[in-house]
Scaffold this active site. Structure first.
Site, PDB file in Angstrom:
ATOM      1  N   ASN A   9       0.869  -1.176   0.000  1.00  0.00           N
ATOM      2  CA  ASN A   9       0.000   0.000   0.000  1.00  0.00           C
ATOM      3  C   ASN A   9       0.907   1.228   0.000  1.00  0.00           C
ATOM      4  O   ASN A   9       1.479   1.571   1.027  1.00  0.00           O
ATOM      5  CB  ASN A   9      -0.891  -0.024   1.255  1.00  0.00           C
ATOM      6  CG  ASN A   9      -1.693   1.246   1.411  1.00  0.00           C
ATOM      7  OD1 ASN A   9      -1.822   2.027   0.462  1.00  0.00           O
ATOM      8  ND2 ASN A   9      -2.235   1.469   2.602  1.00  0.00           N
ATOM      9  N   LYS A  11       0.146   4.247  -0.220  1.00  0.00           N
ATOM     10  CA  LYS A  11      -0.488   5.451   0.345  1.00  0.00           C
ATOM     11  C   LYS A  11      -0.237   6.637  -0.594  1.00  0.00           C
ATOM     12  O   LYS A  11      -0.174   6.445  -1.804  1.00  0.00           O
ATOM     13  CB  LYS A  11       0.019   5.712   1.760  1.00  0.00           C
ATOM     14  CG  LYS A  11      -0.026   4.452   2.625  1.00  0.00           C
ATOM     15  CD  LYS A  11       0.108   4.736   4.079  1.00  0.00           C
ATOM     16  CE  LYS A  11       0.256   3.432   4.836  1.00  0.00           C
ATOM     17  NZ  LYS A  11       0.011   3.552   6.238  1.00  0.00           N
ATOM     18  N   HIS A  97      -9.504   0.994   4.778  1.00  0.00           N
ATOM     19  CA  HIS A  97      -8.233   1.225   5.483  1.00  0.00           C
ATOM     20  C   HIS A  97      -8.480   2.170   6.654  1.00  0.00           C
ATOM     21  O   HIS A  97      -9.290   3.101   6.558  1.00  0.00           O
ATOM     22  CB  HIS A  97      -7.203   1.822   4.520  1.00  0.00           C
ATOM     23  CG  HIS A  97      -5.827   1.822   5.086  1.00  0.00           C
ATOM     24  ND1 HIS A  97      -5.413   2.766   5.997  1.00  0.00           N
ATOM     25  CD2 HIS A  97      -4.782   0.976   4.921  1.00  0.00           C
ATOM     26  CE1 HIS A  97      -4.160   2.501   6.348  1.00  0.00           C
ATOM     27  NE2 HIS A  97      -3.749   1.425   5.704  1.00  0.00           N
ATOM     28  N   GLU A  99      -6.921   4.601   7.735  1.00  0.00           N
ATOM     29  CA  GLU A  99      -6.730   6.036   7.445  1.00  0.00           C
ATOM     30  C   GLU A  99      -7.971   6.615   6.776  1.00  0.00           C
ATOM     31  O   GLU A  99      -8.305   7.790   6.978  1.00  0.00           O
ATOM     32  CB  GLU A  99      -5.460   6.224   6.590  1.00  0.00           C
ATOM     33  CG  GLU A  99      -4.208   5.999   7.438  1.00  0.00           C
ATOM     34  CD  GLU A  99      -2.991   5.473   6.689  1.00  0.00           C
ATOM     35  OE1 GLU A  99      -2.941   5.573   5.451  1.00  0.00           O
ATOM     36  OE2 GLU A  99      -2.082   4.943   7.365  1.00  0.00           O
ATOM     37  N   GLU A 169      -5.701  -5.205  10.388  1.00  0.00           N
ATOM     38  CA  GLU A 169      -4.684  -4.196  10.647  1.00  0.00           C
ATOM     39  C   GLU A 169      -4.990  -3.491  11.969  1.00  0.00           C
ATOM     40  O   GLU A 169      -5.799  -2.544  11.991  1.00  0.00           O
ATOM     41  CB  GLU A 169      -4.665  -3.163   9.518  1.00  0.00           C
ATOM     42  CG  GLU A 169      -4.368  -3.755   8.159  1.00  0.00           C
ATOM     43  CD  GLU A 169      -3.764  -2.714   7.240  1.00  0.00           C
ATOM     44  OE1 GLU A 169      -2.644  -2.932   6.785  1.00  0.00           O
ATOM     45  OE2 GLU A 169      -4.394  -1.671   7.000  1.00  0.00           O
ATOM     46  N   GLY A 175       2.071   2.069  10.839  1.00  0.00           N
ATOM     47  CA  GLY A 175       3.013   3.177  10.710  1.00  0.00           C
ATOM     48  C   GLY A 175       3.640   3.600  12.033  1.00  0.00           C
ATOM     49  O   GLY A 175       4.287   4.650  12.100  1.00  0.00           O
ATOM     50  N   SER A 215       3.140  -2.273  10.512  1.00  0.00           N
ATOM     51  CA  SER A 215       4.598  -2.252  10.741  1.00  0.00           C
ATOM     52  C   SER A 215       5.258  -3.597  10.442  1.00  0.00           C
ATOM     53  O   SER A 215       6.182  -4.020  11.141  1.00  0.00           O
ATOM     54  CB  SER A 215       4.911  -1.791  12.160  1.00  0.00           C
ATOM     55  OG  SER A 215       4.435  -0.469  12.354  1.00  0.00           O
TER      56      SER A 215
HETATM   57  C1  PEP Z   1      -0.921   0.002   5.935  1.00  0.00           C
HETATM   58  O1  PEP Z   1      -0.956   1.178   5.648  1.00  0.00           O
HETATM   59  O2  PEP Z   1      -1.796  -0.763   5.520  1.00  0.00           O
HETATM   60  C2  PEP Z   1       0.160  -0.470   6.797  1.00  0.00           C
HETATM   61  C3  PEP Z   1       0.104  -1.688   7.267  1.00  0.00           C
HETATM   62  O3  PEP Z   1       1.167   0.434   7.049  1.00  0.00           O
HETATM   63  P1  PEP Z   1       2.576   0.119   7.775  1.00  0.00           P
HETATM   64  O4  PEP Z   1       3.098  -1.175   7.166  1.00  0.00           O
HETATM   65  O5  PEP Z   1       3.432   1.289   7.420  1.00  0.00           O
HETATM   66  O6  PEP Z   1       2.307  -0.011   9.216  1.00  0.00           O
END
Ligand code: PEP
Length: 252
Positions: A9, A11, A97, A99, A169, A175, A215
């Protein structure tokens, strides 16, 4: 055997030239490798989709968007419909997601509408769910995810569910550098598979791909992916670094 997936992803990162170059590098790396059991997906900003679709043509990598509109077409300035995404050559879209849920107030009802429109346009959906830190600390993580799935997904038919990938998630891990332990991931993934089994039957649940996101990086991917109900990952930050992303795919 159910499909394993590693999805990047991006972003809101990379301008057009940077994105095309990066996708070309990832594509070339995997084109020369024998086809394994892991499907790789790049989920890019809208502006990259048609250019990257050309680059990926005939290769092993799939393409996805990160969001779609909740309407089919019309006077919705700035929006991009699922049908438009499909017309670029993309095959997947991420919906729900955290976000989008947090910054754009997308609730389960809206996400259900988007999911139905995406499936109706021929896209496969990576549907995200996950709890915030307070919900985990107060022991509500399972019930929060249950509600997200019941309201976001469980109006779908069994046939439609075959086009769904679920990404668990935990919001506190996205992040932040904090990662769920492999056992925390396994507990939730097993729970999700159980809910899908109750609603759609064991066959559907057993063939459902459930990704972990939060992460995930080369140093922890193999441990997390070793759990029986973890079928790969949705990767944010580490999907922007070629070596890291490739290492995570190889861990899967
Ligand atoms: C994501 O945005 O779906 C995600 C898992 O981000 P990160 O790997 O940076 O935590």
């Amino acid at each position: 055997m159910r499909k394993k997936i590693v999805a990047g992803n991006w972003k809101m990162n990379m301008n057009l030239a940077e994105g095309l170059k990066f996708a070309g590098e990832i594509d070339r790396y995997f084109r020369d490798k024998p086809k394994g059991n892991v499907e790789v997906i790049l989920c890019t900003p809208y502006i990259h989709l048609s250019g990257i679709a050309e680059i990926l043509r005939g290769g092993k990598i799939f393409l996805g968007a990160q969001n779609c509109a909740a309407e089919v077409s019309g006077a919705f300035t700035g929006e991009v419909s699922a049908g438009m995404i499909k017309s670029t050559g993309a095959e997947f879209v991420i919906i729900g997601h955290s976000e989008r849920r947090t910054y754009y107030n997308e609730d389960d009802t809206l996400l259900n509408k988007k999911t139905i429109l995406a499936l109706g346009s021929g896209l496969k959906v990576v549907f995200c769910c996950g709890e915030v830190v307070g919900e985990r600390e107060s022991g509500k993580h399972l019930s929060v995810v249950k509600r997200q799935l019941e309201e976001g997904l469980f109006s779908l038919s069994e046939k439609e569910m075959e086009e769904i990938v679920i990404a668990y998630e935990p919001v506190w891990a996205i992040g932040t550098g904090l990662t769920a332990t492999p056992w925390q991931a396994q507990e939730m993934h097993q729970y999700i598979r159980g809910l899908v089994s109750e609603k759609y039957g064991k066959g559907c649940a057993d063939s459902l791909t459930i990704l972990y996101g939060g992460s995930c990086k080369p140093s922890n991917a193999a441990d997390i992916f070793s759990k029986p109900d973890v079928d790969g990952g949705l990767i944010g930050g580490a999907s922007l670094k070629k070596e890291d992303f490739i290492a995570i795919v190889e861990a899967a």
